[in-house]
Scaffold this active site. Sequence first.
Site, PDB file in Angstrom:
ATOM      1  N   ARG A   1      -1.106  10.918   4.731  1.00  0.00           N
ATOM      2  CA  ARG A   1      -1.493  11.427   6.000  1.00  0.00           C
ATOM      3  C   ARG A   1      -2.575  12.319   5.544  1.00  0.00           C
ATOM      4  NH1 ARG A   1       3.864  10.754   7.600  1.00  0.00           N
ATOM      5  NH2 ARG A   1       3.757   9.446   9.442  1.00  0.00           N
TER       6      ARG A   1
ATOM      7  N   HIS B   1       0.750  -1.107  -0.029  1.00  0.00           N
ATOM      8  CA  HIS B   1       0.173  -0.170   0.025  1.00  0.00           C
ATOM      9  C   HIS B   1       0.904   1.200   0.024  1.00  0.00           C
ATOM     10  CE1 HIS B   1       0.593  -0.641   4.352  1.00  0.00           C
ATOM     11  NE2 HIS B   1       0.851   0.635   4.397  1.00  0.00           N
TER      12      HIS B   1
ATOM     13  N   GLU C   1      -2.415  10.936 -10.635  1.00  0.00           N
ATOM     14  CA  GLU C   1      -2.348  10.777 -12.179  1.00  0.00           C
ATOM     15  C   GLU C   1      -3.237  10.006 -12.532  1.00  0.00           C
ATOM     16  OE1 GLU C   1       0.772   9.407 -15.444  1.00  0.00           O
ATOM     17  OE2 GLU C   1       1.140   8.846 -13.393  1.00  0.00           O
TER      18      GLU C   1
ATOM     19  N   GLU D   1      -3.385   3.814   1.879  1.00  0.00           N
ATOM     20  CA  GLU D   1      -3.919   4.075   3.148  1.00  0.00           C
ATOM     21  C   GLU D   1      -4.044   5.215   3.642  1.00  0.00           C
ATOM     22  OE1 GLU D   1      -1.521   3.496   7.511  1.00  0.00           O
ATOM     23  OE2 GLU D   1      -0.990   2.117   5.985  1.00  0.00           O
TER      24      GLU D   1
END
Length: 146
Positions: free
Chosen positions: A9, A5, A123, A62
Amino acid sequence: MQYLHTMVRVKDLDASLHFYCNLLGLEEISRKDSEKGRFTLVFLAAPDDRQRALDDRAPMVELTYNWDPEDYDGGRNFGHLAYRVDDLYALCDKLQAGGVTINRPPRDGHMAFVRSPDNISIELLQKGDALPPRAPWQDMENTGSW
């Protein structure tokens, strides 16, 4: 070795989930709240990767939300996330209608860049061959940086 992953934040979990799920189209796979650590982790996957993600065989994003306020600078220093999409123009229309600035419009029918609420560059790449250039995208200028 297996790619698992990418962690990003986020400052506002609701705004980020709106962007990644409602606008971009990712799906929430799992969520963990840690009272002791004072954070929430939310794992997201592309719809075509959902089952593989549930089986722990597909890469995910995440989102890490720290409950105590922090400033995160340098979203561009992160680089970018990249997703292959079925219809680049339709997704850019949806994102723009949702208030997202298209930083690098899909002039060539192949690629576009947008930014998340936390300034992470995303992107978007057209699946298969590039779409034929089409208005209004073909004549749009870049906005900001990506």
